[in-house]
Design an enzyme around this catalytic site. Sequence first.
Site, PDB file in Angstrom:
ATOM      1  N   GLY A 171       0.843  -1.194   0.000  1.00 37.77           N
ATOM      2  CA  GLY A 171       0.000   0.000   0.000  1.00 37.77           C
ATOM      3  C   GLY A 171       0.873   1.236   0.000  1.00 37.77           C
ATOM      4  N   GLN A 180       3.057   9.964   1.215  1.00 45.05           N
ATOM      5  CA  GLN A 180       4.316   9.221   1.344  1.00 45.05           C
ATOM      6  C   GLN A 180       5.275   9.484   0.195  1.00 45.05           C
ATOM      7  OE1 GLN A 180       2.267   5.229   2.159  1.00 45.05           O
ATOM      8  NE2 GLN A 180       4.152   5.087   3.355  1.00 45.05           N
ATOM      9  N   CYS A 199       5.419  -0.197   7.404  1.00 43.31           N
ATOM     10  CA  CYS A 199       5.137   0.982   6.586  1.00 43.31           C
ATOM     11  C   CYS A 199       6.403   1.393   5.845  1.00 43.31           C
ATOM     12  CB  CYS A 199       4.667   2.119   7.500  1.00 43.31           C
ATOM     13  SG  CYS A 199       4.271   3.644   6.629  1.00 43.31           S
ATOM     14  N   LEU A 200       6.272   1.707   4.562  1.00 45.83           N
ATOM     15  CA  LEU A 200       7.438   2.116   3.777  1.00 45.83           C
ATOM     16  C   LEU A 200       8.066   3.392   4.343  1.00 45.83           C
ATOM     17  CD1 LEU A 200       6.131   1.454   0.144  1.00 45.83           C
ATOM     18  CD2 LEU A 200       7.767   0.080   1.445  1.00 45.83           C
ATOM     19  N   HIS A 248      -4.909   1.620   7.183  1.00 41.73           N
ATOM     20  CA  HIS A 248      -3.540   2.136   7.373  1.00 41.73           C
ATOM     21  C   HIS A 248      -3.264   3.289   6.398  1.00 41.73           C
ATOM     22  CE1 HIS A 248       0.980   1.405   7.933  1.00 41.73           C
ATOM     23  NE2 HIS A 248       0.918   2.164   6.855  1.00 41.73           N
ATOM     24  N   GLU A 249      -3.645   3.095   5.123  1.00 41.48           N
ATOM     25  CA  GLU A 249      -3.342   4.112   4.113  1.00 41.48           C
ATOM     26  C   GLU A 249      -4.214   5.368   4.291  1.00 41.48           C
ATOM     27  OE1 GLU A 249      -0.685   3.676   2.596  1.00 41.48           O
ATOM     28  OE2 GLU A 249      -0.499   1.532   2.991  1.00 41.48           O
ATOM     29  N   HIS A 260      -2.755   7.708   6.652  1.00 42.67           N
ATOM     30  CA  HIS A 260      -1.706   8.559   6.075  1.00 42.67           C
ATOM     31  C   HIS A 260      -2.302   9.859   5.536  1.00 42.67           C
ATOM     32  CE1 HIS A 260       2.004   6.301   6.242  1.00 42.67           C
ATOM     33  NE2 HIS A 260       1.458   5.224   5.709  1.00 42.67           N
TER      34      HIS A 260
HETATM   35 CO    CO Z   1       2.236   3.338   5.747  1.00 41.42          CO
END
Ligand code: CO
Length: 162
Positions: A44, A49, A91-92, A133-134, A137
């Site tokens: 994701g 991000q 998470c990236l 989660h996304e 963000h």
């Molecule tokens: Co994330």
Amino acid sequence: MLKIRIIGDDILRQTASEVDEFDEKLVRLGEEMIDIMHDSDGIGLAAPQVGISRRILVIDISPLEKEAEPMVFVNPVIIESMGECTLEEGCLSVPEVREDVTRPEEILLNYYTPTGEAKTEKYSGWMSRVLQHEIDHLDGILFVDYLSPIKKKLIAGRFSLT
Ligand code: CO
């Protein structure tokens, strides 16, 4: 070229603004985000991000569920959530941290496709988890915000949590 922002970067803490133009540029942004997500081995990715404070995110859970395909969600809004489950998240933007997080199990979601089609869909399992989660963000929330003070302290030794 878009680059993945790491925790400590201000843009990850901002509230992203709604998308109001469903044009070719938006379609291309979705495609580009899918490429970056795949290149980074993520499942994701939300626009903040990669430094874009707009309400768009991409998901591809095919590493977890074979039949899944890449999807783009624009202006997603959770209108109902049900149940509760605990799953491990990463998470990236928070490299090398993986922790259990408890969230609703099922969600009912309103969103738009990049071409402006309105959809309402129920999600459960990993799709529901990654969506939540996304979407966080888009509101400047990171999964580490849900951790216990002790775990936060450990992570704060490596990253700025604000
Ligand atoms: Co994330």
